[in-house]
Design a protein around this motif. Structure first.
Motif, short mmCIF file in Angstrom:
data_model
loop_
_atom_site.label_atom_id
_atom_site.label_comp_id
_atom_site.label_asym_id
_atom_site.label_seq_id
_atom_site.Cartn_x
_atom_site.Cartn_y
_atom_site.Cartn_z
N ILE A 64 0.84 -1.21 0.00
CA ILE A 64 0.00 0.00 0.00
C ILE A 64 0.87 1.25 0.00
O ILE A 64 1.86 1.35 0.72
N ASP A 65 0.48 2.18 -0.85
CA ASP A 65 1.17 3.46 -0.98
C ASP A 65 0.53 4.43 0.01
O ASP A 65 -0.62 4.85 -0.16
N MET A 66 1.26 4.75 1.07
CA MET A 66 0.66 5.54 2.15
C MET A 66 0.31 6.97 1.72
O MET A 66 -0.63 7.57 2.27
N ASP A 67 1.04 7.51 0.77
CA ASP A 67 0.67 8.84 0.27
C ASP A 67 -0.72 8.79 -0.38
O ASP A 67 -1.55 9.66 -0.16
N ARG A 68 -0.94 7.74 -1.14
CA ARG A 68 -2.26 7.60 -1.78
C ARG A 68 -3.35 7.30 -0.74
O ARG A 68 -4.46 7.81 -0.83
N VAL A 69 -3.02 6.46 0.22
CA VAL A 69 -3.97 6.15 1.30
C VAL A 69 -4.41 7.45 1.97
O VAL A 69 -5.61 7.71 2.14
N GLU A 70 -3.46 8.27 2.34
CA GLU A 70 -3.78 9.52 3.04
C GLU A 70 -4.58 10.47 2.15
O GLU A 70 -5.51 11.14 2.61
N ARG A 71 -4.23 10.48 0.87
CA ARG A 71 -4.96 11.33 -0.08
C ARG A 71 -6.41 10.84 -0.21
O ARG A 71 -7.35 11.64 -0.21
N ASN A 72 -6.58 9.53 -0.30
CA ASN A 72 -7.94 8.98 -0.42
C ASN A 72 -8.76 9.26 0.83
O ASN A 72 -9.95 9.58 0.75
N ILE A 73 -8.11 9.11 1.99
CA ILE A 73 -8.81 9.40 3.25
C ILE A 73 -9.26 10.86 3.28
O ILE A 73 -10.41 11.17 3.61
N VAL B 78 0.23 -6.27 5.17
CA VAL B 78 0.51 -5.52 3.93
C VAL B 78 1.81 -4.74 4.16
O VAL B 78 2.16 -4.41 5.29
N VAL B 79 2.50 -4.47 3.05
CA VAL B 79 3.74 -3.69 3.10
C VAL B 79 3.39 -2.23 2.83
O VAL B 79 2.71 -1.92 1.85
N MET B 80 3.85 -1.34 3.71
CA MET B 80 3.58 0.09 3.51
C MET B 80 4.77 0.74 2.82
O MET B 80 5.92 0.55 3.24
N VAL B 81 4.49 1.54 1.78
CA VAL B 81 5.57 2.26 1.09
C VAL B 81 5.20 3.73 0.96
O VAL B 81 4.02 4.10 1.03
N ARG B 82 6.23 4.54 0.82
CA ARG B 82 6.08 5.95 0.40
C ARG B 82 7.09 6.17 -0.70
O ARG B 82 8.28 5.95 -0.49
N GLY B 83 6.61 6.62 -1.86
CA GLY B 83 7.52 6.75 -3.00
C GLY B 83 8.16 5.40 -3.26
O GLY B 83 7.47 4.39 -3.38
N ASP B 84 9.48 5.38 -3.30
CA ASP B 84 10.19 4.12 -3.56
C ASP B 84 10.74 3.48 -2.29
O ASP B 84 11.59 2.59 -2.36
N GLU B 85 10.24 3.91 -1.12
CA GLU B 85 10.77 3.38 0.12
C GLU B 85 9.75 2.49 0.85
O GLU B 85 8.57 2.85 0.93
N ILE B 86 10.22 1.38 1.38
CA ILE B 86 9.40 0.57 2.26
C ILE B 86 9.44 1.22 3.64
O ILE B 86 10.51 1.44 4.19
N VAL B 87 8.26 1.55 4.19
CA VAL B 87 8.26 2.26 5.48
C VAL B 87 7.71 1.41 6.63
O VAL B 87 7.75 1.84 7.78
N GLY B 88 7.23 0.23 6.32
CA GLY B 88 6.75 -0.61 7.43
C GLY B 88 5.91 -1.78 6.96
O GLY B 88 5.57 -1.89 5.78
#
Lengths: 359, 359
Positions: free
Chosen positions: A20-29, A338-348
């Motif tokens: 999951i792309d957390m930037d997109r998650v936050e934008r969708n929220i 699920v794997v959390m990413v931001r951009g090209d980084e795995i964040v958690g």
């Protein structure tokens, strides 16, 4: 053809992986919250899509009033994480569930739904176990022919039963209009409301549902809450319905091409135990971003059968591709995390804490 | 219409529940073992159906030589439970998998499958990490157009690659004949064998697969092992294929009727997150033993839509019914645990230990 992030996911985590792309998650929220805020309707997101307390907390932090769950097992996990305002939009029935519901209600602001007299007759046991009143909304059928009473007269009869049952309190109406059924839903609501008022009852909650229905939020006069679920991730169905773009799809299934036994076909390591057999009414079982003309034609449990006959680009064995699943809610349900990413980084790594619980 | 055991399951455990009848499980295990013993072919059951070490141990105790897994996550769980002879019948690829495979191989008698040169080229990393040779079988396509090389010539080329790669040893052939394809499989096998012998290679393992193929075990001259999976539980597909009776179906989904909003329809608390959207090519999503003419017509995630138009018997809200699922392997994969019963007694809760792991 493998992107830098996909290489990293495959190397550090392995495939198949739900990412999951957390930037997109936050934008969708944020986007859905803004829609609800603009309509003056409280947002009560359905957590069946993500099943993770962390994401429910992000939804609440962004302005959601509380959450919706579809089963007790989900609500228990969310309550344990400290979420205190939960609607269970489902008929709960049976001794075992009443004991659990009572324990949950004892410490949580929980409301349940009912569409029939048998369910309502069982609920006082939970209220007694909780030691306080249990609010109940009445589920109304609004065109889906699923659960829900079919007529306002039934609403009035059940509301009367709830109001007359010690331990229960009438809390309102649960609706889930079809995308074109809002006029009928309004008529149903208005007729029910008139009857309820004659009984001296007023619905504190009038809840509507659905992510595709975010465009309709506020249309129902009297609605107080909306329950969107899928919008946090989106999927191929949401794109097909015209309510999300590919860039709004926050969850991708990363999968490795493990076999290319003939020129026109291949095998992905994502089969029906990863992507599920739920087509969502679409052709094929997902869109491969790197090879949009390739078709995920069928499944074995751990094999996704790639039909490449119409694809000009063809993956090699070892390539890692990103798939937008047809129906993201059932795909998330297949994995412990699920794997959390931001951009090209795995964040958690995020546990899908409320999955694997059938009840 | 609710049986005494169903009442007990609903009261003590709750629904939906996956319930396995241990008497039937043991009978199914014994029957398949007898078939393999009679044919002089070793039994190496595929644990993807049950995913529980306890049941794998029962299979081994009954005479199975070892087990088959479809992914590393399954094999790791089984090895941790002390099972020491494992075939992973799948192409494994990528750094993360090679590290895990190496760790597994270091302490376990594990064999892997491959159908292409890229997969084989990756395997020495696992052998190096294990500190000992890794046996590799070559997957052959025998009519399913899934994974597997299409020609004996490819078998010979890959066997030569394996034999020439330090750290790897050629172990044999993995086949999965279609039910009517055993003559072709024999020809494929014989041609491959002739070429292998010219290279001085002999397949120690020639493995066939499939529960419906139990009736064909021994037909392939040269076969050493068989990999049946579904037979331990059986399901509606096995009954439809004529290889099991309803009494051989050891797993039932217990589900409560939670809504009957109209005379011709109802809702079960088992939806696509319990029964899965996998039809197995059949009409409807399972057989309801108490109402065989009722049709589980479609799903929401937690709703099974009952079509009662053709059913003379109709369940009431609160009834608990038993469902034989279409495809049991994907249903077991949906739950963290199954309830074990004997006769009308609950005898334990069995974790589905190897589920929720996509990889």
């Amino acid at each position: 053809m493998t992107s830098p992030l996909a290489l990293k996911i495959a190397r550090e985590y392995g495939t198949p992986a739900l990412v999951i792309d957390m930037d997109r998650v936050e934008r969708n929220i944020a986007r859905a919250q803004k829609v609800c805020d603009g309509a003056g309707v409280a947002n009560r997101p359905h957590i069946k899509t993500h099943k993770s307390p962390l994401l429910a907390q992000l939804q609440i932090k962004a302005g959601a009033k509380g959450i919706t769950c579809q089963k007790l097992g989900e609500a228990e996990v969310m309550a344990q994480a400290g979420i205190d305002d939960i609607l269970i939009s489902y008929n709960l029935i049976g001794e075992e569930k009443m004991a659990r519901l009572g324990a949950l209600r004892a410490k949580t602001n929980v409301t349940v739904a009912a569409d029939n007299a048998v369910v309502i007759a069982g609920l006082p046991a939970a209220a007694a176990a909780a030691g306080r009143a249990l609010p109940v909304v009445i589920e109304c059928d609004t065109g889906r022919k699923r659960a829900g009473v079919e007529t306002p007269a039934e609403v009035i009869a059940l509301a009367s039963q709830i109001a007359g049952t010690p331990g229960l309190s009438f809390a309102g109406l649960l609706m889930y209009p079809t995308e074109t059924g809002w006029t009928e839903a309004q008529r149903f609501h208005d007729d029910a409301l008139a009857g309820l008022r004659q009984l001296g009852l007023d619905p504190a909650i009038v809840s509507t549902g659905g992510s595709p229905n975010l465009k309709n939020v506020g249309k129902l006069k009297g609605a107080t809450e909306h329950r969107p679920g899928t919008y946090i991730y989106n999927d191929r169905m949401q794109v097909a319905a015209g309510v999300a773009t590919w860039d709004d799809c926050a969850l991708h299934v990363y999968s490795t091409v493990v076999s290319r036994a003939a020129p026109d076909r291949g095998i992905l390591d994502a089969g029906s135990k990863t992507l599920t057999a739920d087509t969502g009414g679409l052709d094929g079982y997902g869109l491969i971003l790197e090879h949009p003309e390739a078709r995920i034609a069928r499944f074995a449990e751990e094999h996704g059968f790639l039909d490449l006959t119409k694809s000009n680009t063809r993956p090699s064995v070892g390539d890692v591709v990103r798939i937008v699943p047809n129906h993201v809610c059932v795909v998330v349900n297949m994995s412990d995390e699920v794997v959390m990413v931001r951009g090209d980084e795995i964040v958690g790594i995020l546990p899908v804490a409320a999955r694997g619980k059938l009840r």
